[in-house]
Motif scaffolding. Structure first.
Motif, PDB file in Angstrom:
ATOM      1  N   ASN A 215      31.704  32.492  37.191  1.00  0.00           N
ATOM      2  CA  ASN A 215      32.386  32.707  38.153  1.00  0.00           C
ATOM      3  C   ASN A 215      33.785  33.481  37.688  1.00  0.00           C
ATOM      4  O   ASN A 215      34.648  32.691  37.041  1.00  0.00           O
ATOM      5  CB  ASN A 215      32.861  31.238  38.669  1.00  0.00           C
ATOM      6  N   LEU A 216      33.898  34.815  38.297  1.00  0.00           N
ATOM      7  CA  LEU A 216      34.915  35.313  37.661  1.00  0.00           C
ATOM      8  C   LEU A 216      36.326  34.895  38.447  1.00  0.00           C
ATOM      9  O   LEU A 216      37.508  35.370  37.705  1.00  0.00           O
ATOM     10  CB  LEU A 216      34.645  36.977  37.632  1.00  0.00           C
ATOM     11  N   MET A 217      36.218  34.610  39.609  1.00  0.00           N
ATOM     12  CA  MET A 217      37.603  34.163  40.108  1.00  0.00           C
ATOM     13  C   MET A 217      37.978  32.884  39.373  1.00  0.00           C
ATOM     14  O   MET A 217      39.209  32.724  38.841  1.00  0.00           O
ATOM     15  CB  MET A 217      37.332  33.675  41.531  1.00  0.00           C
ATOM     16  N   ALA A 218      37.128  31.912  38.755  1.00  0.00           N
ATOM     17  CA  ALA A 218      37.422  30.667  38.089  1.00  0.00           C
ATOM     18  C   ALA A 218      37.911  31.401  36.821  1.00  0.00           C
ATOM     19  O   ALA A 218      38.854  30.503  36.183  1.00  0.00           O
ATOM     20  CB  ALA A 218      36.125  29.846  37.923  1.00  0.00           C
ATOM     21  N   VAL A 219      37.279  32.312  36.211  1.00  0.00           N
ATOM     22  CA  VAL A 219      37.920  32.845  34.830  1.00  0.00           C
ATOM     23  C   VAL A 219      39.373  33.381  34.923  1.00  0.00           C
ATOM     24  O   VAL A 219      40.234  32.840  34.144  1.00  0.00           O
ATOM     25  CB  VAL A 219      36.969  34.081  34.393  1.00  0.00           C
ATOM     26  N   GLY A 220      39.686  33.983  36.179  1.00  0.00           N
ATOM     27  CA  GLY A 220      41.263  34.114  36.369  1.00  0.00           C
ATOM     28  C   GLY A 220      42.176  33.002  36.421  1.00  0.00           C
ATOM     29  O   GLY A 220      43.061  32.863  35.700  1.00  0.00           O
ATOM     30  N   ILE A 221      41.597  31.911  37.037  1.00  0.00           N
ATOM     31  CA  ILE A 221      42.358  30.614  37.362  1.00  0.00           C
ATOM     32  C   ILE A 221      42.478  29.826  35.892  1.00  0.00           C
ATOM     33  O   ILE A 221      43.562  29.364  35.525  1.00  0.00           O
ATOM     34  CB  ILE A 221      41.787  29.804  38.326  1.00  0.00           C
ATOM     35  N   ARG A 222      41.342  29.965  35.171  1.00  0.00           N
ATOM     36  CA  ARG A 222      41.446  29.250  33.827  1.00  0.00           C
ATOM     37  C   ARG A 222      41.954  29.560  32.768  1.00  0.00           C
ATOM     38  O   ARG A 222      42.477  29.198  32.127  1.00  0.00           O
ATOM     39  CB  ARG A 222      39.824  28.839  33.607  1.00  0.00           C
ATOM     40  N   PHE A 223      42.183  31.077  32.659  1.00  0.00           N
ATOM     41  CA  PHE A 223      42.554  31.671  31.624  1.00  0.00           C
ATOM     42  C   PHE A 223      43.966  32.388  31.730  1.00  0.00           C
ATOM     43  O   PHE A 223      44.675  32.874  30.554  1.00  0.00           O
ATOM     44  CB  PHE A 223      41.778  32.673  31.105  1.00  0.00           C
TER      45      PHE A 223
END
Length: 513
Positions: A215-223
């Motif tokens: 999930n690339l939106m989640a990648v933005g939020i997580r990192f």
């Protein structure tokens, strides 16, 4: 001097590089930063067209799918030149123009299939350009939505881009509902196919609902070092789970957002609007501009329904040249579930509104392109109801005229991270009718600067949306003093980028202005 890089899918600082509000933000925020004496580079994909006429800067060599890819970095001329801002595009044959605003692809069978491919190439090229120093020594990289978040994946897991870790990364969420979910493996548009030799941790990348997918939106939020929603109310919304259609919140990512909030990384800052250097429409040209745009649209080979469009939209507007309507309602938006779900699920409500408008020689003008099912819905209703003017095309001249010359701006968004349209309408002194959600709550105050509707259930929302039209027409017809006060209050509102970017520097960038 702080050196910034903005990475995004859209940039309205360039001609024909906008599909939605993200393009406005990527145009306006760098101008504010540059005014403070800092340096900004803005990079977007070329979409097989934006590099034409640009200045070639360098070739970018990088590894994808077990082979060497070569992309080209171009510096391009913006719509308006500003000191301290440089605009770039990245060209590669596989970074193709889509069917939505010549940017995004609509893949109904495999969502994000085509866009995943082009943004993987784009982001890897951006990482390589940063590594090579093409933008100088960067202090802050500001990324926008899932299309850019792969830069965070690369600096975290790719051994070739470990040096990118020394930079601060800011991630802005413009539309949480569009998340860029693709399989980890066993698909051409999968993470493993494009990064075959990279050792990454699927637990840190996975979607909670589809655990075999990134999930690339989640990648933005997580990192990211700082995560940003584009209004304070939307920040509060996304910390809660969604319960559609009554409430749209975290869309499955509320746990990630709660964690970011607990870590002091999540901030809600309202988008701004331009009040200077405005592209102004000429008064009393709205119908001429629509007719001109229709004929330009008819010349595009890819467009269908030409005869119907000419007959059912053009013919109506020609009549307005000599017999203009008495009350004009407008709406400008991408035709998506976010913007027009209420119309799609309850077309009878739209029809009831049209009948209310008809009783006083009023029309509803909707301009936009987008999902085929929404285009078909509005097209079919416009055939039956002469006072729905569906402009199924894009034209800056028409959009500017709609913001300038209509009586009411209608924004029935199912959810709204911020919304730019209501600010542009209010800037011209036009009341807005909005759903009381997200950033619309932060910008439109019922019966003071505009009108709003809400409800605890879907049925209540629809009932109140229609009832709100009665209220609008009642005030307009029977209380001219109140209508004028609402107009004046709307026009006085100032949602400035200066104020917003002050908060960016303090909360997101952690540097002095």
């Amino acid at each position: 001097m702080t050196n910034f890089l903005f990475v995004a899918a859209e940039n309205d600082g360039l001609i024909k590089c906008k599909a939605g509000g993200m393009g406005d933000v990527v145009r306006d925020v760098p101008r504010q930063i540059a005014q403070r004496g800092d340096k900004v580079h803005v990079v977007v994909p070329a979409y097989s067209r934006l590099h034409i006429g640009g200045t070639f800067k360098t070739n970018l060599h990088f590894q994808l799918r077990g082979t060497t890819y070569i992309a080209e970095l171009y510096e391009v001329v913006p719509k308006k030149e500003f000191p301290n801002i440089s605009h770039y595009v990245i060209h590669h044959p596989e970074i193709e123009a889509g069917d939505i605003a010549q940017i995004y692809h609509n893949n109904p069978v495999e969502p994000f299939y085509s866009d995943f491919i082009k943004y993987v190439i784009f982001c890897t090229a951006v990482a390589e350009a940063i590594k090579q120093g093409a933008f100088g020594e960067l202090d802050i990289v500001h990324m926008h939505d899932w299309h850019s978040s792969l830069v965070l994946f690369l600096k975290t897991f790719h051994p070739a881009y470990r040096d990118l870790k020394k930079i601060r990364y800011v991630y802005s969420i413009h539309n949480l509902a569009i998340q860029g979910i693709r399989p980890f493996e066993n698909n051409y548009a999968s993470l493993r196919n494009w990064f075959r030799d990279i050792d990454y941790d699927t637990e840190q990348l996975k979607d909670y609902r589809y655990q075999d997918c990134i999930n690339l939106m989640a990648v933005g939020i997580r990192f990211a070092d700082a995560v940003h929603t584009v209004s304070p109310s939307y920040k509060e919304d996304v910390l809660l789970p969604s319960a559609p259609p009554e409430f749209i919140g975290g869309e499955g990512l509320e746990v990630d957002l709660q964690r970011a909030d607990n870590e002091g990384r999540l901030f809600g800052i309202l988008n701004g609007s331009n009040y200077a250097n405005i592209r102004k429409a000429e008064k009393n040209t709205i119908y001429k501009n629509i007719i001109k745009a229709i004929f330009q649209w008819l010349q595009e080979e890819s467009k269908k329904y030409k005869a119907d469009f000419l007959a059912h939209t053009g013919e109506k507007v020609v009549k307005f040249l000599t017999e203009p309507p008495s009350f004009v309602v407008s709406s400008v938006a991408r035709l998506t579930e976010q913007k027009f779900y209420f119309f799609k699920r309850s077309p009878e409500a739209l029809i009831e509104i049209l009948k209310k408008l008809e009783s006083q020689n009023g029309v509803l003008m909707i301009l936009g392109t987008g999902a085929p099912e929404y285009e078909e819905l509005l097209r079919s209703i416009s055939y039956e109801y002469s006072n729905l003017i569906f402009i199924n095309a894009q034209s800056e001249d028409v959009i500017d005229s709609l913001y300038l010359e209509t009586d009411l701006y209608f924004m029935p968004s199912l959810f709204e991270p911020c919304g730019i349209s209501q600010m542009l309408a209010m800037r011209n002194g036009h009341p807005c009718l909005v759903h009381h959600t997200g950033g619309l709550k932060d910008t439109v105050e019922h019966m003071k600067t505009g009108f709003s509707f809400d409800g605890d259930t879907y049925d209540e929302k629809i009932k109140n949306m229609v009832a709100s039209f009665d209220l609008v027409l009642d005030v307009y017809n029977n209380d001219k003093a109140q209508w004028k006060r609402i107009q004046e209050n709307a026009k006085k509102m100032r949602f400035t980028w200066e104020k917003s970017v002050d908060a960016y520097y303090k909360l997101l960038y952690l540097c002095g202005s």
